[in-house]
Design a protein around this motif. Structure first.
Motif, PDB file in Angstrom:
ATOM      1  N   HIS A  31       0.853  -1.265  -0.013  1.00  0.00           N
ATOM      2  CA  HIS A  31       0.163   0.154  -0.029  1.00  0.00           C
ATOM      3  C   HIS A  31       0.830   1.081  -0.030  1.00  0.00           C
ATOM      4  O   HIS A  31       1.588   1.360   0.991  1.00  0.00           O
ATOM      5  N   PRO A  32       1.009   1.968  -1.070  1.00  0.00           N
ATOM      6  CA  PRO A  32       1.698   3.270  -1.091  1.00  0.00           C
ATOM      7  C   PRO A  32       1.678   4.131   0.104  1.00  0.00           C
ATOM      8  O   PRO A  32       2.808   4.693   0.216  1.00  0.00           O
ATOM      9  N   PHE A  58      -8.602   2.352   2.001  1.00  0.00           N
ATOM     10  CA  PHE A  58      -8.613   0.829   1.548  1.00  0.00           C
ATOM     11  C   PHE A  58      -7.978   0.304   0.578  1.00  0.00           C
ATOM     12  O   PHE A  58      -6.985  -0.595   0.553  1.00  0.00           O
ATOM     13  N   TYR A  59      -8.304   0.765  -0.520  1.00  0.00           N
ATOM     14  CA  TYR A  59      -7.431   0.427  -1.837  1.00  0.00           C
ATOM     15  C   TYR A  59      -6.042   0.919  -2.106  1.00  0.00           C
ATOM     16  O   TYR A  59      -5.658   1.907  -1.431  1.00  0.00           O
ATOM     17  N   GLY A  60      -5.232  -0.047  -2.597  1.00  0.00           N
ATOM     18  CA  GLY A  60      -4.100   0.201  -2.844  1.00  0.00           C
ATOM     19  C   GLY A  60      -3.390   0.502  -4.207  1.00  0.00           C
ATOM     20  O   GLY A  60      -2.095   0.056  -4.319  1.00  0.00           O
ATOM     21  N   PRO A  74     -10.854   9.794 -13.079  1.00  0.00           N
ATOM     22  CA  PRO A  74     -11.101   9.834 -11.622  1.00  0.00           C
ATOM     23  C   PRO A  74     -10.840   8.373 -11.121  1.00  0.00           C
ATOM     24  O   PRO A  74     -11.317   7.461 -11.686  1.00  0.00           O
ATOM     25  N   PHE A  75     -10.279   8.639  -9.801  1.00  0.00           N
ATOM     26  CA  PHE A  75     -10.070   7.266  -9.071  1.00  0.00           C
ATOM     27  C   PHE A  75     -10.850   6.778  -8.009  1.00  0.00           C
ATOM     28  O   PHE A  75     -11.422   7.661  -7.249  1.00  0.00           O
ATOM     29  N   LYS A  76     -11.534   5.572  -7.907  1.00  0.00           N
ATOM     30  CA  LYS A  76     -12.234   5.276  -6.718  1.00  0.00           C
ATOM     31  C   LYS A  76     -11.496   5.372  -5.603  1.00  0.00           C
ATOM     32  O   LYS A  76     -10.305   4.937  -5.700  1.00  0.00           O
ATOM     33  N   GLY A  77     -11.810   5.468  -4.492  1.00  0.00           N
ATOM     34  CA  GLY A  77     -11.460   5.493  -2.924  1.00  0.00           C
ATOM     35  C   GLY A  77     -11.716   6.720  -2.224  1.00  0.00           C
ATOM     36  O   GLY A  77     -11.573   6.555  -1.091  1.00  0.00           O
ATOM     37  N   ALA A  78     -11.696   7.747  -2.949  1.00  0.00           N
ATOM     38  CA  ALA A  78     -11.892   8.953  -2.111  1.00  0.00           C
ATOM     39  C   ALA A  78     -13.248   9.132  -1.691  1.00  0.00           C
ATOM     40  O   ALA A  78     -14.466   8.292  -1.829  1.00  0.00           O
ATOM     41  N   ALA A  79     -13.536  10.067  -0.484  1.00  0.00           N
ATOM     42  CA  ALA A  79     -14.835  10.114  -0.022  1.00  0.00           C
ATOM     43  C   ALA A  79     -15.844  10.319  -1.100  1.00  0.00           C
ATOM     44  O   ALA A  79     -15.714  11.143  -2.003  1.00  0.00           O
TER      45      ALA A  79
END
Length: 157
Positions: free
Chosen positions: A114-115, A135-137, A147-152
Motif C-alpha cells: 500500500h503506497p 482501503f484500496y492500494g 477519476p479514481f475510486k477510493g476518495a470520500a
C-alpha cells in the motif's frame, strides 16, 4: 517518447492480470524492501493499477503476518502483512492472495504494498501517488488517468 495514457475507466471488470517488466521498487525506513522487474499489475475499472511483487524480492524477516483478512469477489481472500524495518512498524502495509480464485493464480503468494503505508514506491523511477482513501492500494503514476475510486463519496461507483 512517453507511453500513452491509460484511463482506469477502460480497465476491465473483472480485473485483468498482466506481467510487467517495469522496474518496481518499494522503500521503507531507509531501506529497499522490494526491487524487481518481474511484477504483475492488476487492472480494475476505476482503480489505478496494483503491483504484485514476487515474495522472494522482499528480504526475509521484513514482513510479519497480520490477523486481518478481507475478501475480494474476484481474487478471493487476502492476507495482510505488517512491515517491520529500521525500528519501525507499518501495520498492514502489504497483502497477498495465498490461494487466489481461478483466473488470478499468477499472483498467488505475490505481495502488494500500500503506497500510503511505506515511504516510497517507484515505477521505472517515478514516485507513485497512493490511491485516495485508506482501503484500496492502487499506484498512481503519470501513465494513468482517473477519476479514481477510493476518495470520500466514491464508494458507490
Amino acid at each position: 517518447m512517453s507511453a500513452p495514457k491509460e484511463s482506469v475507466w477502460e480497465y476491465p471488470r473483472p480485473p485483468a492480470v498482466e506481467p510487467v517488466a517495469e522496474h518496481v521498487r518499494v522503500e521503507y525506513a531507509g531501506r529497499v524492501v522490494a526491487d524487481t522487474r518481474s511484477a504483475f499489475r492488476v487492472l480494475e475499472t476505476s482503480h489505478p493499477p496494483v503491483y504484485y511483487l514476487p515474495p522472494d524480492v522482499v528480504p526475509a524477516g521484513l514482513l510479519r503476518p497480520s490477523a486481518r483478512r478481507t475478501l475480494c469477489e474476484w481474487k478471493g481472500q487476502a492476507a495482510y502483512w505488517d512491515l517491520v524495518a529500521g525500528g519501525r512498524i507499518s501495520r498492514e502495509a502489504a497483502w497477498s492472495y495465498p490461494r487466489p480464485l481461478p483466473g488470478y493464480e499468477a499472483i498467488a503468494g505475490f505481495v502488494a504494498f500500500h503506497p500510503s503505508r511505506v515511504d516510497r514506491c517507484l515505477v521505472d523511477g517515478e514516485t507513485v501517488v497512493a490511491q485516495p482513501g485508506g482501503f484500496y492500494g492502487g499506484w498512481i503514476t503519470s501513465r494513468v488517468t482517473g477519476p479514481f475510486k477510493g476518495a470520500a463519496g466514491t464508494a458507490g461507483w
